[in-house]
Design a protein around this motif. Structure first.
Motif, short mmCIF file in Angstrom:
data_model
loop_
_atom_site.label_atom_id
_atom_site.label_comp_id
_atom_site.label_asym_id
_atom_site.label_seq_id
_atom_site.Cartn_x
_atom_site.Cartn_y
_atom_site.Cartn_z
N LEU A 90 -3.83 6.86 -3.55
CA LEU A 90 -3.67 6.43 -2.15
C LEU A 90 -3.11 5.02 -2.07
N ASP A 91 -3.52 4.15 -2.95
CA ASP A 91 -2.99 2.79 -2.95
C ASP A 91 -1.49 2.79 -3.26
N SER A 92 -1.06 3.66 -4.13
CA SER A 92 0.37 3.75 -4.44
C SER A 92 1.16 4.25 -3.25
N ILE A 93 0.62 5.22 -2.56
CA ILE A 93 1.28 5.72 -1.34
C ILE A 93 1.34 4.61 -0.30
N ALA A 94 0.25 3.87 -0.17
CA ALA A 94 0.18 2.77 0.81
C ALA A 94 1.21 1.69 0.51
N GLN A 95 1.45 1.42 -0.76
CA GLN A 95 2.43 0.40 -1.14
C GLN A 95 3.86 0.82 -0.79
N LYS A 96 4.08 2.12 -0.75
CA LYS A 96 5.43 2.64 -0.50
C LYS A 96 5.76 2.69 0.98
N ASP A 97 4.75 2.89 1.83
CA ASP A 97 5.02 3.13 3.25
C ASP A 97 4.00 2.42 4.13
N ALA A 98 4.46 1.56 5.01
CA ALA A 98 3.57 0.77 5.87
C ALA A 98 2.79 1.65 6.85
N TYR A 99 3.41 2.70 7.35
CA TYR A 99 2.73 3.59 8.29
C TYR A 99 1.57 4.30 7.60
N ASP A 100 1.84 4.84 6.41
CA ASP A 100 0.79 5.50 5.64
C ASP A 100 -0.29 4.50 5.24
N LYS A 101 0.10 3.27 4.96
CA LYS A 101 -0.87 2.24 4.60
C LYS A 101 -1.89 2.03 5.72
N THR A 102 -1.41 2.01 6.95
CA THR A 102 -2.32 1.85 8.09
C THR A 102 -3.32 3.00 8.16
N ILE A 103 -2.83 4.21 7.98
CA ILE A 103 -3.71 5.39 8.01
C ILE A 103 -4.71 5.33 6.86
N ILE A 104 -4.26 5.00 5.69
CA ILE A 104 -5.14 4.92 4.51
C ILE A 104 -6.19 3.84 4.69
N ASP A 105 -5.77 2.66 5.15
CA ASP A 105 -6.73 1.57 5.35
C ASP A 105 -7.79 1.92 6.38
N LYS A 106 -7.37 2.54 7.48
CA LYS A 106 -8.34 2.93 8.52
C LYS A 106 -9.25 4.06 8.04
N SER A 107 -8.71 4.96 7.24
CA SER A 107 -9.51 6.04 6.68
C SER A 107 -10.59 5.47 5.76
N LYS A 108 -10.20 4.53 4.92
CA LYS A 108 -11.16 3.91 4.00
C LYS A 108 -12.25 3.16 4.77
#
Length: 86
Positions: free
Chosen positions: A3-21
Motif C-alpha cells: 500500500l505504501d508503494s501504491i501511495a507513493q505512485k499516486d496522490a489520490y490513492d495516497k489520500t485513500i490509503i492514509d484515511k483507511s489506515k
C-alpha cells in the motif's frame, strides 16, 4: 508494504490509503477485534480495495497489482534489499 508503494505512485490513492489506515487505527481502541498486527494490515488492505474496486472483482484487483511497476519502485527495492541482510 504494498500500500505504501501504491501511495507513493499516486496522490489520490495516497489520500485513500492514509484515511483507511487512520480509520483502522482508531476504530478498535479497546483492541477487542484486531489483536495482531497482521489484522490491521489486512484491514488496511481490504478497506483500500473495497473503495478502489467496490465489487469483488478478482481480475480488476489482479490488474491493479500487475500494472504497477514493482521492480522500478525504490521503496519496494529498499525493503527487499533488507531481506538479503538477513
Amino acid at each position: 508494504m504494498l500500500l505504501d508503494s501504491i501511495a507513493q505512485k499516486d496522490a489520490y490513492d495516497k489520500t485513500i490509503i492514509d484515511k483507511s489506515k487512520s480509520f483502522v487505527d482508531e476504530i478498535d481502541p479497546k483492541v477487542l477485534y484486531m489483536k495482531r498486527r497482521r489484522d490491521k494490515l489486512k484491514a488496511w488492505f481490504n478497506i483500500y480495495f473495497s473503495i478502489r474496486v467496490p465489487e469483488d472483482f478478482y481480475r480488476e484487483r489482479q490488474h491493479i497489482f500487475n500494472s504497477f511497476p514493482w521492480e522500478e519502485n525504490a521503496y519496494i527495492n529498499t525493503i527487499f534489499s533488507k531481506l538479503s541482510e538477513l
